[in-house]
Design an enzyme around this catalytic site. Structure first.
Site: not given
Length: 545
Positions: A516, A520
């Site tokens: 992450h 995204d």
């Protein structure tokens, strides 16, 4: 005429290498195709063979030197470079012929090894090879030979386990093993002495065929002459007869130690070859059977349990982790500690792919010589999605993001040694048939223990198929430094609503674990949706949509 040996082209994007082991010295004679030295790159280590026979006139580099393509390594004066070796072998052959005469074999067998000295040549030291970049030590695994064994060039002597993989160390020459300076479980560094071989020698037992047959316990690979091999086979009641390959050396040793024959074991290797894991499984089955309670002859009250039951420690088994297993543990835990891992899920209707396979599987196999599986479809679907969502194909390097405009797809494979991830390079430029062929090759190499360092380096994205073991859903761990891994799972028929009607469809859960920090949530979900769309409508793969 002098022949210059220079650094060859080392593959795509590789411009330099490091000189590893140098097997020859000035004045040594070499035969054509004999190994001269080892070159190590960031991809793999490779041996450089001699293009001619002759004598080493000059060595222009040293171990550890950094060299570029076309750098001068050695100079060889062409000639009958194998003459000395041939003379030694001729002497050995003549001596062997003399041994075959009545009375001579017995006399020399009683002479305390003089026959070996007469036949032999120089002692060749077999050292620990370099196992690639960042690998500084290895553990000694199976030792396939013992002192006095006759070996041929390229016969495996022992196995070394590093934190990358396991590799066999071959004999550089033919001769007799005179000394083994390591034991199983020892830790060795590149350059450490392992074994000494007397070049060109023959053991007296090879000539007589009696001593070795009497003492043979099966704890070694069979490397002798044909007469010796036959006597060994007879001692094992025809164990080596019949179709199929001989068991792997480690398996053969384990079979002999546990008094097992080929007929008692089902081989899972190439051409039905018996691997070490197959033997271990057979031993385990035997333990289960022997530990099963015998049927009671008459009904009697069960004896009272002793007051003092065995301690738990007495029923535990402590086994040292292999270097490969240690590395797997370290890398997986490191991925959890470093990356901001998150997993997103989706499901795919496999109807279209399964119907396509069913319709064309016979024609596909006939034309391409390989079965049409699911991995080809998934790999192509992933490559298409990576083109649209490049962040999933990227990696973090400090404060930089490195975007890879190519797709080297790692395919996780479970072996008896642990999890390995061989890489299908440039999968984005391959057809489904080419991908299936390469995955098949890598899978066989993984099962047979033949994967090289080059086979497992450079991956940009990984696919893990837990479905082959029956997993319905999982959250795969990233293969650092990659930023994405796709988890495939079991195909399960489930009721689905299609066009307002409840129908039964073969469904598969897909899981994408991603970093992450650079991927995204929107990108991760879009990536997984694109994979789903390609699999539910395979024509998109053909039309590049």
């Amino acid at each position: 005429m002098a022949t210059e040996i220079r650094v060859p082209s080392l593959g795509e994007s590789v411009t330099e290498a490091q000189v590893g082991e140098i097997y020859k010295k000035v004045g040594d004679t070499v035969a054509k195709d004999e190994s001269l030295l080892e070159l190590e790159t960031d991809k793999a280590a490779q041996e450089l063979p001699s293009p001619v026979s002759g004598t080493i006139a000059e060595i222009a580099v040293e171990t550890g030197d950094e060299v570029e393509i076309d750098t001068l390594l050695m100079t060889i004066d062409e000639g009958d470079g194998s003459s000395q070796t041939d003379k030694d072998e001729d002497k050995g052959s003549a001596a062997a012929s003399a041994d075959s005469e009545p009375g001579k074999a017995h006399d020399e067998g009683q002479s305390g090894g003089k026959a070996d000295e007469g036949k032999g040549g120089r002692l060749i030291e077999v050292n620990t090879p370099s196992a690639g970049e960042s690998v500084s030590e290895a553990d000694v695994g199976e030792i396939y030979v013992k002192v006095g064994d006759t070996v041929k060039a390229d016969d495996p002597l022992l196995e070394l386990e590093t934190d990358k993989a396991a590799q066999e160390v071959p004999a550089p020459v033919s001769g007799v093993v005179r000394e083994i300076v390591v034991s199983e479980g020892d830790t060795v560094a590149p350059g450490d002495l392992l074994v000494k071989i007397e070049e060109g020698a023959q053991s007296s037992s090879s000539a007589s065929g009696s001593d070795e047959a009497a003492d043979y316990g099966g704890g070694q690979a069979i490397h002798g002459e044909s007469g010796t091999t036959a006597s060994r086979d007879e001692r094992h009641d025809g164990e080596m007869d019949g179709a199929g390959r001989d068991p792997a050396p480690a398996a053969k040793k384990l079979m002999a130690e546990n008094d097992l024959t080929k007929s008692e074991i089902s081989g899972s290797g190439k051409d039905g070859q018996i691997l070490k894991g197959d033997v271990l499984a057979a031993i385990e089955r035997g333990k289960d059977e022997s530990s099963s309670p015998a049927p009671k002859k008459e009904s009697k009250p069960a004896p009272k349990r002793p007051q003092s039951a065995p301690d738990d420690a007495e029923r535990e088994e402590r086994v040292k982790m292999s270097r490969l297993r240690q590395t797997i543990a370290k890398r997986l835990k490191g991925a959890q500690d470093t990356a901001a891992m998150l997993t997103t899920f989706n499901e795919v209707d496999m109807t279209a792919v399964m119907e396509l396979r069913k319709k064309y599987k016979d024609l596909f196999e006939k034309k391409h010589g390989v079965k049409l599986g699911f991995m080809g479809f998934f790999s192509k679907a992933v490559c298409h999605a990576l083109e649209e969502i490049p962040a999933v194909n990227a990696e973090i390097d400090g404060t930089d993001i490195i975007y890879k405009h190519f797709a080297h797809i790692g395919v996780a494979v479970g072996t008896d040694r642990g999890l390995v991830v061989p890489v299908v390079r440039n999968a984005d430029q391959m057809t489904i048939a080419e991908i299936e062929k390469e995955i098949g090759r890598l899978g066989r190499a993984a099962r047979d223990g033949d994967l090289t360092m080059a086979d497992m380096q450079g991956g940009t994205f990984t696919i893990s198929n837990g479905g082959v073991y029956g997993s319905l859903m999982s959250t795969p761990i990233l293969n650092s430094p990659q930023s994405g891994i796709l988890g495939m799972h079991k195909i399960q028929e489930r009721p689905m609503v299609v066009g307002g009607q409840i129908v039964v469809r073969p469904m598969m859960y897909l899981a994408l674990s991603y970093d992450h920090r650079i991927v995204d949530g929107k990108e991760a979900v879009t990536f997984l949706v694109r994979v789903k769309e390609s699999l539910e409508d395979p024509e998109r793969l053909v039309l590049d949509l």
